[in-house]
Scaffold this motif. Structure first.
Motif, short mmCIF file in Angstrom:
data_model
loop_
_atom_site.label_atom_id
_atom_site.label_comp_id
_atom_site.label_asym_id
_atom_site.label_seq_id
_atom_site.Cartn_x
_atom_site.Cartn_y
_atom_site.Cartn_z
N TRP A 36 -72.26 -12.59 -92.66
CA TRP A 36 -72.59 -13.09 -93.99
C TRP A 36 -73.10 -14.52 -93.87
O TRP A 36 -72.51 -15.33 -93.16
CB TRP A 36 -71.37 -13.06 -94.92
CG TRP A 36 -70.95 -11.69 -95.35
CD1 TRP A 36 -70.02 -10.90 -94.77
CD2 TRP A 36 -71.47 -10.96 -96.47
NE1 TRP A 36 -69.91 -9.72 -95.45
CE2 TRP A 36 -70.79 -9.72 -96.51
CE3 TRP A 36 -72.42 -11.24 -97.45
CZ2 TRP A 36 -71.04 -8.77 -97.47
CZ3 TRP A 36 -72.68 -10.27 -98.41
CH2 TRP A 36 -71.99 -9.06 -98.41
N PHE A 37 -74.19 -14.79 -94.56
CA PHE A 37 -74.73 -16.12 -94.74
C PHE A 37 -74.78 -16.42 -96.23
O PHE A 37 -74.68 -15.51 -97.05
CB PHE A 37 -76.13 -16.24 -94.13
CG PHE A 37 -76.17 -16.20 -92.63
CD1 PHE A 37 -76.39 -17.35 -91.90
CD2 PHE A 37 -76.00 -15.01 -91.94
CE1 PHE A 37 -76.45 -17.33 -90.51
CE2 PHE A 37 -76.04 -14.97 -90.56
CZ PHE A 37 -76.27 -16.14 -89.84
N ARG A 38 -74.96 -17.68 -96.56
CA ARG A 38 -75.12 -18.03 -97.97
C ARG A 38 -76.10 -19.18 -98.11
O ARG A 38 -76.30 -19.97 -97.19
CB ARG A 38 -73.77 -18.41 -98.61
CG ARG A 38 -73.14 -19.68 -98.07
CD ARG A 38 -71.75 -19.88 -98.65
NE ARG A 38 -71.15 -21.12 -98.20
CZ ARG A 38 -69.90 -21.48 -98.46
NH1 ARG A 38 -69.11 -20.69 -99.18
NH2 ARG A 38 -69.44 -22.64 -98.01
N GLN A 39 -76.70 -19.26 -99.28
CA GLN A 39 -77.65 -20.32 -99.58
C GLN A 39 -77.38 -20.85 -100.98
O GLN A 39 -77.55 -20.13 -101.96
CB GLN A 39 -79.09 -19.83 -99.45
CG GLN A 39 -80.12 -20.94 -99.58
CD GLN A 39 -81.51 -20.49 -99.16
OE1 GLN A 39 -81.82 -19.30 -99.17
NE2 GLN A 39 -82.34 -21.44 -98.79
N ALA A 40 -76.96 -22.09 -101.04
CA ALA A 40 -76.72 -22.76 -102.31
C ALA A 40 -78.00 -23.41 -102.80
O ALA A 40 -78.91 -23.69 -102.01
CB ALA A 40 -75.62 -23.81 -102.14
N PRO A 41 -78.10 -23.69 -104.10
CA PRO A 41 -79.31 -24.34 -104.62
C PRO A 41 -79.60 -25.65 -103.91
O PRO A 41 -78.73 -26.50 -103.77
CB PRO A 41 -78.97 -24.57 -106.09
CG PRO A 41 -77.96 -23.52 -106.42
CD PRO A 41 -77.15 -23.36 -105.17
N GLY A 42 -80.84 -25.80 -103.45
CA GLY A 42 -81.26 -27.02 -102.79
C GLY A 42 -80.75 -27.19 -101.37
O GLY A 42 -80.96 -28.25 -100.77
N LYS A 43 -80.10 -26.18 -100.82
CA LYS A 43 -79.53 -26.27 -99.48
C LYS A 43 -80.15 -25.22 -98.55
O LYS A 43 -80.72 -24.23 -99.00
CB LYS A 43 -78.02 -26.08 -99.52
CG LYS A 43 -77.27 -27.06 -100.41
CD LYS A 43 -77.18 -28.42 -99.77
CE LYS A 43 -76.20 -28.41 -98.62
NZ LYS A 43 -76.01 -29.77 -98.03
N ARG A 44 -80.03 -25.46 -97.25
CA ARG A 44 -80.45 -24.50 -96.25
C ARG A 44 -79.46 -23.34 -96.21
O ARG A 44 -78.29 -23.49 -96.55
CB ARG A 44 -80.54 -25.15 -94.87
CG ARG A 44 -81.50 -26.32 -94.76
CD ARG A 44 -82.94 -25.85 -94.67
NE ARG A 44 -83.19 -25.01 -93.50
CZ ARG A 44 -83.51 -25.47 -92.30
NH1 ARG A 44 -83.63 -26.77 -92.09
NH2 ARG A 44 -83.74 -24.62 -91.31
N ARG A 45 -79.94 -22.20 -95.78
CA ARG A 45 -79.04 -21.07 -95.58
C ARG A 45 -78.06 -21.39 -94.46
O ARG A 45 -78.44 -21.93 -93.42
CB ARG A 45 -79.85 -19.82 -95.25
CG ARG A 45 -79.02 -18.55 -95.26
CD ARG A 45 -79.89 -17.31 -95.07
NE ARG A 45 -80.90 -17.18 -96.12
CZ ARG A 45 -81.72 -16.14 -96.23
NH1 ARG A 45 -81.65 -15.14 -95.37
NH2 ARG A 45 -82.61 -16.11 -97.22
N GLU A 46 -76.79 -21.08 -94.68
CA GLU A 46 -75.77 -21.41 -93.70
C GLU A 46 -74.91 -20.21 -93.36
O GLU A 46 -74.70 -19.30 -94.16
CB GLU A 46 -74.88 -22.55 -94.21
CG GLU A 46 -74.03 -22.19 -95.42
CD GLU A 46 -73.07 -23.29 -95.83
OE1 GLU A 46 -72.91 -24.27 -95.07
OE2 GLU A 46 -72.47 -23.18 -96.91
N PHE A 47 -74.39 -20.24 -92.16
CA PHE A 47 -73.50 -19.20 -91.66
C PHE A 47 -72.17 -19.23 -92.38
O PHE A 47 -71.63 -20.31 -92.66
CB PHE A 47 -73.29 -19.39 -90.16
CG PHE A 47 -72.16 -18.58 -89.59
CD1 PHE A 47 -72.33 -17.23 -89.32
CD2 PHE A 47 -70.94 -19.16 -89.32
CE1 PHE A 47 -71.29 -16.48 -88.79
CE2 PHE A 47 -69.89 -18.42 -88.80
CZ PHE A 47 -70.08 -17.07 -88.53
#
Length: 128
Positions: A36-47
């Motif tokens: 699973w990865f996630r991407q918050a508004p204005g941020k890079r996708r992260e592990f």
């Protein structure tokens, strides 16, 4: 043809829990390392988390350790992310991913480029 479809996202208050799911279609799901990865508004996708093909090993980002649990049910071709004690900073689009690389199940993989297949994402919003 491999497809990943996430579900279970939604809006939850801080401190609450949510479980997102990823259904995988394809003949070799049991041999894929899942993550699973996630991407918050204005941020890079992260592990966020990864689990070996057998389910014997799992690894987590420091920010979610102790709160999130990744699991898989190979009979159902599904991977899950149980999210507890959610915080507003957990708000993001959550993506599941699959890797065909054997070493990812052996040692763990944490970078986007190590994964071959991706879902469309499911939105998780945590209110304060």
């Amino acid at each position: 043809q491999v497809q990943l479809v996430e579900s279970g996202g939604g809006l939850v208050q801080a401190g609450g829990s949510l479980r997102v799911s990823c259904a995988v279609s394809g003949p070799t799901f049991s041999r894929y390392t899942m993550a699973w990865f996630r991407q918050a508004p204005g941020k890079r996708r992260e592990f966020v988390a990864t689990i070996s093909w057998s389910g014997d090993s799992a690894y987590y980002a420091e920010s979610v350790k102790g709160r999130f649990t990744i699991s898989r049910d190979n009979a159902k071709n599904t991977v899950y992310l149980q999210m507890n004690r959610l915080k507003p900073e957990d708000t993001a689009i959550y993506y599941c991913a699959a890797s065909r690389e054997n070493y990812c199940s052996d040692y763990g993989c944490y970078r986007e480029y190590e994964y071959d297949y991706w879902g469309q994402g499911t939105q998780v919003t945590v209110s304060s």
